[in-house]
Design a protein around this motif. Structure first.
Motif, PDB file in Angstrom:
ATOM      1  N   UNK A 104      11.660 -19.890 -32.371  1.00  0.00           N
ATOM      2  CA  UNK A 104      12.317 -20.544 -31.238  1.00  0.00           C
ATOM      3  C   UNK A 104      11.575 -20.338 -29.935  1.00  0.00           C
ATOM      4  N   UNK A 138      16.939 -13.369 -15.634  1.00  0.00           N
ATOM      5  CA  UNK A 138      16.970 -14.822 -15.437  1.00  0.00           C
ATOM      6  C   UNK A 138      17.235 -15.177 -13.979  1.00  0.00           C
ATOM      7  N   UNK A 144      11.351 -17.076 -15.914  1.00  0.00           N
ATOM      8  CA  UNK A 144      12.209 -16.390 -16.885  1.00  0.00           C
ATOM      9  C   UNK A 144      11.435 -15.173 -17.374  1.00  0.00           C
ATOM     10  N   UNK A 212      10.502 -21.627 -16.061  1.00  0.00           N
ATOM     11  CA  UNK A 212      11.807 -22.145 -16.498  1.00  0.00           C
ATOM     12  C   UNK A 212      11.785 -23.658 -16.722  1.00  0.00           C
TER      13      UNK A 212
ATOM     14  N   UNK B  59      22.800 -16.146 -24.207  1.00  0.00           N
ATOM     15  CA  UNK B  59      21.795 -15.412 -23.437  1.00  0.00           C
ATOM     16  C   UNK B  59      20.431 -16.072 -23.482  1.00  0.00           C
ATOM     17  N   UNK B  60      20.228 -16.994 -24.409  1.00  0.00           N
ATOM     18  CA  UNK B  60      18.916 -17.651 -24.512  1.00  0.00           C
ATOM     19  C   UNK B  60      18.834 -18.817 -23.515  1.00  0.00           C
ATOM     20  N   UNK B  61      17.632 -19.204 -23.140  1.00  0.00           N
ATOM     21  CA  UNK B  61      17.483 -20.339 -22.214  1.00  0.00           C
ATOM     22  C   UNK B  61      17.802 -21.662 -22.915  1.00  0.00           C
ATOM     23  N   UNK B  62      18.396 -22.587 -22.184  1.00  0.00           N
ATOM     24  CA  UNK B  62      18.875 -23.813 -22.837  1.00  0.00           C
ATOM     25  C   UNK B  62      17.765 -24.649 -23.455  1.00  0.00           C
ATOM     26  N   UNK B  63      16.548 -24.597 -22.876  1.00  0.00           N
ATOM     27  CA  UNK B  63      15.472 -25.442 -23.411  1.00  0.00           C
ATOM     28  C   UNK B  63      14.949 -24.943 -24.756  1.00  0.00           C
ATOM     29  N   UNK B  64      15.249 -23.684 -25.083  1.00  0.00           N
ATOM     30  CA  UNK B  64      14.848 -23.158 -26.394  1.00  0.00           C
ATOM     31  C   UNK B  64      15.803 -23.584 -27.506  1.00  0.00           C
ATOM     32  N   UNK B  67      15.274 -26.134 -30.504  1.00  0.00           N
ATOM     33  CA  UNK B  67      14.285 -25.680 -31.492  1.00  0.00           C
ATOM     34  C   UNK B  67      14.823 -24.500 -32.295  1.00  0.00           C
ATOM     35  N   UNK B  68      15.549 -23.608 -31.625  1.00  0.00           N
ATOM     36  CA  UNK B  68      16.080 -22.431 -32.320  1.00  0.00           C
ATOM     37  C   UNK B  68      17.162 -22.810 -33.326  1.00  0.00           C
ATOM     38  N   UNK B  71      16.838 -23.861 -37.047  1.00  0.00           N
ATOM     39  CA  UNK B  71      16.598 -22.860 -38.093  1.00  0.00           C
ATOM     40  C   UNK B  71      17.865 -22.554 -38.883  1.00  0.00           C
ATOM     41  N   UNK B 401      24.208 -20.786 -14.200  1.00  0.00           N
ATOM     42  CA  UNK B 401      23.278 -21.260 -13.165  1.00  0.00           C
ATOM     43  C   UNK B 401      21.873 -20.714 -13.349  1.00  0.00           C
ATOM     44  N   UNK B 402      21.755 -19.611 -14.081  1.00  0.00           N
ATOM     45  CA  UNK B 402      20.428 -19.046 -14.358  1.00  0.00           C
ATOM     46  C   UNK B 402      19.822 -19.620 -15.637  1.00  0.00           C
ATOM     47  N   UNK B 403      20.395 -20.691 -16.174  1.00  0.00           N
ATOM     48  CA  UNK B 403      19.873 -21.411 -17.337  1.00  0.00           C
ATOM     49  C   UNK B 403      20.140 -20.727 -18.677  1.00  0.00           C
ATOM     50  N   UNK B 404      21.002 -19.705 -18.682  1.00  0.00           N
ATOM     51  CA  UNK B 404      21.321 -19.017 -19.933  1.00  0.00           C
ATOM     52  C   UNK B 404      22.527 -19.631 -20.616  1.00  0.00           C
TER      53      UNK B 404
END
Lengths: 253, 487
Positions: A104, A138, A144, A212, B59-64, B67-68, B71, B401-404
């Motif tokens: 990922x 973050x 990031x 980011x 906790x992961x960034x939204x753009x990941x 793809x994640x 799986x 707001x921090x993209x998480x």
């Protein structure tokens, strides 16, 4: 072999390598098109000697190719099964002591740690995963910081200090407790002087410091280590620049 | 509560477990409770592992995430990628996709439909249909099919390959690619890639029509059996266009009752929680969703091929629509509910997807290079829904707001079908096992009903692994009476 050529050259695995005084073994090797595996070296930053991937045997003694100066006539062992076995073990230790989940990770395909593991045919982690609990920061609007993926090469520390003149990052703690810290009153990245066009943001060889909102904009197949293994990209490794991405470009993503 | 869900006095009964169920994706088991006369008192489908994707995505960034999350599954990763990216398009603040981006995503999705359905029909289900439900289990697999019906096995392998090549051209890899990104896609299609796909598409359409004919002939050999096997009349749900046509990639929710009457229609999928509710039962890791207005007992519904082609007003491609009508004609004006019709409907969907691929390849937009939408205001919550091969798939996220990612709820196709599969195996147990000596062939009848739904059990609980089968018969005293294993 004439005395003149011997005075300005040395050998790696029997191959004659010319050098100019002041070059390290690694710099001379890369300039001559000879690959020595490495992680913490970057041509635009001072040598550091911390990752030990570039360890070679110089006249019978171990040494880091990135910090040891090239000397006339030395004999260097580099691409040997013994050394590559040791390098593979170093990689395995790096993988298990962090949380590196390639599937990922946006850095996949551009990641030097991953590229080295493929190139040195690391097929399994061998050691038990440590699964450390490491923080994610973050708080910065554009950057990031994911310490799960940090290999503590200190490229960001050096880039921030020597290129950006900001000293945003530093290594703290000792031994297994070593970790990157952020120089700000709160210790958070959002309160630091870091800016998206700092070299420190773009020098990370793994996926620990990421811009980011950039996720897989470059397709699979077009990433740095997709077409050729890292060991065949010596020119790139010798001449690469820290790719400063302007703010406007990232907002387009 | 459903009949046969919970026995009154389980302590007096002996237990037979099909553990795990084979030729499905993921880990699952079936438990049967029988009395001394082999009367069935309880039948349950259990999903035995837990992966917790919804939690570790936090906790992961939204753009990941797109793809994640793919799986979750190696058979239909594209569906998870697209459901997630449809949510993340909104989170990232992108407006409507460019025509090229949407068509490339659709192309990838139809390729996914072809390959996933082909794997299921040919590799997993055809051994039962072609070799017999209680045929020699050592040969009841795709290798056995290849020995007895080499042409059919070859077509199955090549249909799957075709679908995977379509995915590769758009996503970069056959499995777990990265084609769709928030706001669009990351790669334009080349003329050479388009031509390569166009070269074989008519062949794929022809083979699929042949397979539908084969299933029709199979049905004609014993209509009484195929019509009623595992028959369980339930509500049906799918994503539809405003004109009522089934749309695998995007639409609004429609649900119909067992007779085909509308329960709700054109419900914005972002409001799914207003029409659907998830229930938890103490004996299963998998949740039981149902239609809120009908309640837990009557509100269960089916998703996937048989449900959505019957809930739809029509299919928007001519050949597939003809085949849909031929299948539905067997219901004499009412929807068909025999579990094995799922296979027939699945092949109709391969045909529909293949026709859609052909049309897209002939569309000039498919070679466009305008891949990314315009970006506007960020959002903090979004839902992405898609018709995955096995049915309606919901992805629901909140991002700070921090993209998480701070919240993730996945209702996968198999979870939607949870009660439907339980109903189907209870029907099969009543039809074929009740009062009889339990044999491997009879137990396989239960697996056949589960297989018809093509459950993705690893998606449903987010499990992972391979599945040997062990059946243990335990007597009323809790002692192991006999054991049967297959690798």
């Amino acid at each position: 072999m004439s005395e003149t050529s011997n005075a300005n050259s040395f050998s790696i695995d029997g191959q004659r390598i010319p050098f100019t005084p002041g070059q390290t073994i690694l710099q001379a090797a890369l300039a001559a098109g000879v690959y020595i595996p490495h992680l913490c070296h970057h041509p635009e930053l001072k040598p550091h000697g911390s990752c030990k991937l570039c360890t070679v045997i110089v006249n019978g003694r171990n040494g880091s190719a990135c910090t040891q100066m090239a000397m006339p006539g030395i004999e260097v062992e580099n691409n040997s099964p013994t050394l590559n076995d040791r390098r593979r073990v170093l990689l395995q230790m790096l993988f298990v002591e962090g949380n590196h989940f390639c599937p990922g990770c946006e850095k996949s395909g551009n990641c030097q740690l991953q590229a080295l593991a493929y190139d040195l045919e690391m097929l399994a982690p061998h050691f038990r995963h440590a699964y450390p609990v490491r923080p994610i920061d973050t708080t910065h609007p554009d950057v990031w910081l994911d310490l799960n993926r940090c290999i503590m090469c200190e490229l960001c520390v050096r880039a921030s200090r020597d290129i950006d003149g900001k000293n945003v990052f530093a290594l703290a703690g000792r031994g297994v407790d070593s970790h990157i810290v952020v120089n700000s009153p709160s210790g958070r990245l959002g309160d630091s002087a870091l800016s998206i066009d700092d070299a420190a943001v773009h020098v990370c060889p793994v996926g620990a410091i990421m811009v980011k909102r950039v996720g897989y904009a470059v397709p699979i197949g077009e990433r740095q280590f997709d077409e050729q293994p890292i060991s065949r990209q010596v020119d790139y490794l010798a001449t690469r620049h820290i790719p400063i991405v302007p703010v406007a470009a990232t907002e387009e993503r | 509560m459903s009949q046969l869900e919970t026995a009154a006095h389980p302590e007096t009964l002996r237990r037979v477990a099909i553990d795990p169920v084979t030729r499905v994706e993921g880990h699952g088991k079936v438990t049967l409770l029988l009395d001394q006369d082999n009367k069935i008192h309880q039948v349950r489908l259990h999903i035995v592992e837990f992966r917790g994707f919804e939690v570790f995505i936090e906790g992961r960034p939204y753009w990941e995430v797109p793809v994640t999350v793919q799986r979750l599954c190696g058979i239909c990763p594209v569906s998870h990628q697209l459901a997630a990216v449809k949510a993340m398009d909104q989170i990232a603040g992108y407006g409507p996709l460019t025509p090229t981006a949407e068509k490339l995503r659709r192309l990838m999705h139809y390729g996914q439909m072809v390959q996933s359905h082909a794997v299921h029909f040919y590799h997993l289900a055809s051994p039962d249909l072609l070799l017999g439900f209680d045929s020699d289990f050592t040969r009841r697999n795709i290798v056995g099919v290849a020995l007895d019906f080499p042409e059919i096995a070859k077509q199955g392998v090549l249909l799957r390959k075709y679908g995977q090549e379509v995915i590769r051209h758009v996503a970069g890899k056959r499995v777990h690619g990265t084609g769709a990104i928030p706001g669009g896609v990351n790669k334009a299609l080349t003329v050479a890639e388009r031509d390569e796909m166009a070269r074989d598409i008519e062949q794929m359409i022809g083979w699929t029509q042949g397979a539908i004919d084969m299933v029709r002939r199979l049905h004609e050999t014993n209509p009484g059996f195929y019509n009623v096997f595992g028959e369980s009349a339930g509500n049906m749900m799918g994503l539809m266009r405003p004109d009522g046509a089934l749309d695998f990639y995007h639409g609004a929710l429609r649900a119909v009752d067992p007779l085909g009457q509308t329960i709700f229609d054109q419900v914005d999928y972002a409001d799914y929680q207003q029409v659907l509710q998830e229930e938890i039962k103490p004996w299963s890791y998998m949740k039981f969703p149902h239609i809120k207005s009908l309640g837990a007992d009557k509100g269960w519904y089916k998703v996937g091929p048989l449900a959505r082609v019957q809930a739809a007003t029509y299919l928007a491609t001519p050949l597939a629509e003809i085949e849909r009508q031929k299948m539905m004609a067997l219901g004499n004006g009412k929807p068909v509910h025999g579990t094995l019709f799922y296979h027939w409907a699945r092949l109709v969907e391969i045909l529909h997807a293949a026709e859609m691929i052909r049309d897209l390849l002939n569309d000039p937009d498919i070679l466009g290079t305008d891949l990314m939408a315009d970006r506007g205001e960020r959002r903090f919550e979004a839902v992405g829904v898609i018709e995955a091969p096995r049915g309606t798939l919901f992805h629901h996220y909140r991002v700070n707001e921090d993209d998480q990612v701070t919240y993730c709820n996945l209702i996968v196709s198999t979870t939607n079908n949870n009660q439907a599969m339980n109903e189907a195996i209870r029907t099969v147990a009543r039809q074929y096992l009740d009062g009889r000596e339990v044999t491997e062939g009879l137990l396989n009848h239960i697996e056949c009903a589960i297989r018809a739904y093509d459950p993705c059990l690893s998606c449903a609980t987010h499990a992972l692994g391979k599945m040997p089968l062990t059946v243990e018969v335990i007597d009323a005293d809790g002692q192991l009476a006999s054991s049967l294993s297959k690798a």
